[in-house]
Design a protein around this motif. Structure first.
Motif, PDB file in Angstrom:
ATOM      1  N   ILE A 143      55.445  17.114 -10.526  1.00 52.83           N
ATOM      2  CA  ILE A 143      54.821  16.544 -12.092  1.00 52.83           C
ATOM      3  C   ILE A 143      53.200  16.338 -11.056  1.00 52.83           C
ATOM      4  CG2 ILE A 143      54.032  15.010 -13.390  1.00 52.83           C
ATOM      5  CD1 ILE A 143      56.824  15.274 -15.130  1.00 52.83           C
ATOM      6  N   VAL A 144      53.937  15.086 -10.145  1.00 49.41           N
ATOM      7  CA  VAL A 144      52.814  14.463  -9.040  1.00 49.41           C
ATOM      8  C   VAL A 144      52.391  15.524  -8.010  1.00 49.41           C
ATOM      9  CG1 VAL A 144      52.146  13.129  -7.313  1.00 49.41           C
ATOM     10  CG2 VAL A 144      54.546  12.177  -9.237  1.00 49.41           C
ATOM     11  N   GLU A 145      53.157  16.407  -8.218  1.00 47.02           N
ATOM     12  CA  GLU A 145      52.671  17.557  -7.255  1.00 47.02           C
ATOM     13  C   GLU A 145      51.355  18.793  -7.686  1.00 47.02           C
ATOM     14  OE1 GLU A 145      52.951  20.053  -3.556  1.00 47.02           O
ATOM     15  OE2 GLU A 145      52.650  18.134  -3.676  1.00 47.02           O
ATOM     16  N   GLU A 146      51.830  19.263  -9.385  1.00 49.53           N
ATOM     17  CA  GLU A 146      51.037  19.883  -9.923  1.00 49.53           C
ATOM     18  C   GLU A 146      50.046  18.877  -9.856  1.00 49.53           C
ATOM     19  OE1 GLU A 146      51.514  23.097 -11.575  1.00 49.53           O
ATOM     20  OE2 GLU A 146      53.579  23.047 -11.633  1.00 49.53           O
ATOM     21  N   LEU A 147      49.663  17.591 -10.647  1.00 41.78           N
ATOM     22  CA  LEU A 147      48.505  16.587 -10.584  1.00 41.78           C
ATOM     23  C   LEU A 147      47.496  16.639  -9.596  1.00 41.78           C
ATOM     24  CD1 LEU A 147      49.861  14.471 -13.163  1.00 41.78           C
ATOM     25  CD2 LEU A 147      48.586  15.864 -14.080  1.00 41.78           C
ATOM     26  N   LEU A 148      47.803  17.046  -8.485  1.00 45.84           N
ATOM     27  CA  LEU A 148      47.576  16.559  -7.303  1.00 45.84           C
ATOM     28  C   LEU A 148      47.084  17.594  -7.302  1.00 45.84           C
ATOM     29  CD1 LEU A 148      46.692  14.756  -5.182  1.00 45.84           C
ATOM     30  CD2 LEU A 148      49.076  15.882  -3.575  1.00 45.84           C
ATOM     31  N   TRP A 149      47.327  19.135  -6.843  1.00 43.66           N
ATOM     32  CA  TRP A 149      47.216  19.710  -7.121  1.00 43.66           C
ATOM     33  C   TRP A 149      45.634  20.612  -7.679  1.00 43.66           C
ATOM     34  CZ3 TRP A 149      45.659  24.545  -8.956  1.00 43.66           C
ATOM     35  CH2 TRP A 149      46.706  24.761 -10.239  1.00 43.66           C
ATOM     36  N   LEU A 150      46.003  19.917  -8.938  1.00 42.36           N
ATOM     37  CA  LEU A 150      44.894  20.470  -9.732  1.00 42.36           C
ATOM     38  C   LEU A 150      43.859  19.147 -10.038  1.00 42.36           C
ATOM     39  CD1 LEU A 150      44.581  21.459 -12.484  1.00 42.36           C
ATOM     40  CD2 LEU A 150      45.650  19.913 -13.945  1.00 42.36           C
ATOM     41  N   MET A 151      43.924  18.104  -9.419  1.00 44.00           N
ATOM     42  CA  MET A 151      42.949  17.082  -9.240  1.00 44.00           C
ATOM     43  C   MET A 151      42.038  18.082  -8.178  1.00 44.00           C
ATOM     44  SD  MET A 151      42.659  13.223  -7.789  1.00 44.00           S
ATOM     45  CE  MET A 151      44.139  13.476  -6.260  1.00 44.00           C
ATOM     46  N   ASP A 152      42.788  18.297  -6.768  1.00 42.15           N
ATOM     47  CA  ASP A 152      41.545  19.128  -5.630  1.00 42.15           C
ATOM     48  C   ASP A 152      41.128  20.795  -5.853  1.00 42.15           C
ATOM     49  OD1 ASP A 152      42.366  16.363  -3.871  1.00 42.15           O
ATOM     50  OD2 ASP A 152      44.206  17.790  -3.287  1.00 42.15           O
ATOM     51  N   ALA A 153      41.899  21.141  -6.857  1.00 40.42           N
ATOM     52  CA  ALA A 153      40.671  21.901  -7.338  1.00 40.42           C
ATOM     53  C   ALA A 153      39.946  21.501  -8.506  1.00 40.42           C
ATOM     54  CB  ALA A 153      42.334  23.155  -8.288  1.00 40.42           C
ATOM     55  N   TRP A 154      39.444  20.391  -9.097  1.00 37.39           N
ATOM     56  CA  TRP A 154      38.674  20.482 -10.088  1.00 37.39           C
ATOM     57  C   TRP A 154      37.781  19.679  -9.601  1.00 37.39           C
ATOM     58  CZ3 TRP A 154      36.276  15.751 -10.756  1.00 37.39           C
ATOM     59  CH2 TRP A 154      35.613  15.690 -11.300  1.00 37.39           C
ATOM     60  N   THR A 155      38.193  19.152  -7.836  1.00 38.99           N
ATOM     61  CA  THR A 155      36.914  18.097  -7.125  1.00 38.99           C
ATOM     62  C   THR A 155      36.282  19.522  -6.138  1.00 38.99           C
ATOM     63  OG1 THR A 155      38.568  16.779  -5.974  1.00 38.99           O
ATOM     64  CG2 THR A 155      37.097  16.975  -4.914  1.00 38.99           C
ATOM     65  N   ALA A 156      37.505  20.831  -5.879  1.00 41.51           N
ATOM     66  CA  ALA A 156      36.548  21.856  -5.184  1.00 41.51           C
ATOM     67  C   ALA A 156      35.818  22.911  -6.124  1.00 41.51           C
ATOM     68  CB  ALA A 156      37.180  22.467  -4.584  1.00 41.51           C
ATOM     69  N   ALA A 157      36.215  22.530  -6.999  1.00 43.75           N
ATOM     70  CA  ALA A 157      34.485  23.030  -8.193  1.00 43.75           C
ATOM     71  C   ALA A 157      33.871  22.653  -8.497  1.00 43.75           C
ATOM     72  CB  ALA A 157      35.929  23.456  -9.872  1.00 43.75           C
ATOM     73  N   TYR A 158      33.671  21.358  -9.326  1.00 45.10           N
ATOM     74  CA  TYR A 158      32.893  20.459  -9.384  1.00 45.10           C
ATOM     75  C   TYR A 158      32.114  20.350  -7.908  1.00 45.10           C
ATOM     76  CZ  TYR A 158      34.333  20.936 -14.390  1.00 45.10           C
ATOM     77  OH  TYR A 158      34.481  21.364 -15.365  1.00 45.10           O
ATOM     78  N   GLU A 159      32.736  19.801  -6.917  1.00 42.89           N
ATOM     79  CA  GLU A 159      31.881  18.745  -6.243  1.00 42.89           C
ATOM     80  C   GLU A 159      31.510  19.633  -4.390  1.00 42.89           C
ATOM     81  OE1 GLU A 159      33.733  15.202  -6.046  1.00 42.89           O
ATOM     82  OE2 GLU A 159      32.774  14.148  -8.396  1.00 42.89           O
ATOM     83  N   GLY A 160      32.927  20.920  -4.391  1.00 45.70           N
ATOM     84  CA  GLY A 160      32.458  21.096  -3.073  1.00 45.70           C
ATOM     85  C   GLY A 160      32.374  21.772  -2.945  1.00 45.70           C
ATOM     86  N   GLU A 161      32.026  22.621  -1.498  1.00 49.29           N
ATOM     87  CA  GLU A 161      30.700  23.203  -1.037  1.00 49.29           C
ATOM     88  C   GLU A 161      30.617  24.311  -1.604  1.00 49.29           C
ATOM     89  OE1 GLU A 161      30.845  23.123   3.151  1.00 49.29           O
ATOM     90  OE2 GLU A 161      30.741  21.213   4.152  1.00 49.29           O
TER      91      GLU A 161
END
Length: 256
Positions: A143-161
């Protein structure tokens, strides 16, 4: 612009620009050949304008060629965007809770210090997230693994280059609902009381890992035939629910 699977878009674009450059060169030669005739029938002003047009087109092609060369050489730096063959040698590796270095509490602390506030401010704002997240989620590394990649995907979508509405839409439409659904499947009806295993006990065992040699021989030399017959010990250990073949051990008092 079309391109096939053998070439990435940058390479295909460069090829297209190179073809355009060749066309411009041919046009330049044609203009030179026409100058003699034009001088007899057109004014010097018309000939000069034609020369300027050809020169401008050549400069435009050169500018595009330089831009595409730089874009093709630029690696993606947005977390979660560079993967597989598209990731250059300097691309940032994807983070994984399951693959964090052992004995490195600082690395674990770094992840949780980001994940916990993000779950509160973003993920748990969604009703389906609150409904499917078990209170014992920290006991479930999947579950932690799923939440971690989902957070990183959110960061890339909203704040990434490469942040964009398309990535944001994909996060809302596909990624977040998928994670919420899988989390609900990983630990249905699980709670904190279910986790009463003795401390230090090995949590994960790979079924029949110690008996792998016959399967190596079978798959390497005779995979068109049935595999090795199970031994009596394997049959005993292989009954579902027995600790020997359970990825997550049984625990009295609750479900996993």
């Amino acid at each position: 612009m079309q391109y096939d699977d053998e070439k990435d878009p940058g390479t295909a674009a460069l090829a297209a620009v190179a073809g355009l450059a060749r066309s411009v060169e041919a046009l330049t030669r044609d203009v030179s050949a026409m100058k003699a005739g034009l001088k007899q029938t057109a004014s010097k002003t018309a000939v000069a304008r034609l020369n300027d047009t050809v020169a401008s087109l050549g400069n435009t092609v050169a500018s595009f060629e330089d831009l595409l060369t730089r874009l093709a050489a630029k690696p993606s730096t947005a977390r979660g965007q560079g993967t597989g063959a598209d990731a250059g040698p300097d691309a940032e590796p994807m983070r994984s809770w399951l693959r964090l270095p052992e004995q490195d509490e600082a690395a674990v602390q770094t992840v949780l210090s980001e994940l916990l506030p993000w779950m509160e401010s973003t993920y748990l704002r969604y009703a389906t997230a609150r409904e499917t997240l078990p209170p014992c989620w920290l006991w479930h590394p999947e579950i932690v693994e799923e939440l971690l990649w989902l957070m990183d995907a959110w960061t890339a979508a909203y704040e990434g280059e490469e942040a964009s509405n398309k990535l944001v839409g994909d996060w809302h439409d596909r990624q977040r609902p998928g994670v919420s659904r899988r989390i609900g499947e990983y630990a249905p009806a699980c709670d904190v009381l279910a986790h009463r295993d003795p401390a230090g006990q090995r949590a994960i065992t790979v079924p029949l890992a110690a008996d792998a040699d016959p399967f190596v021989t079978w798959w390497a030399a005779a995979r068109d035939h049935n595999g090795p017959a199970p031994t009596p010990d394997q049959i005993t250990a292989g009954r579902r629910g027995d600790r020997g073949l359970t990825a997550v051990p049984n625990t009295a008092g609750g479900q996993r």
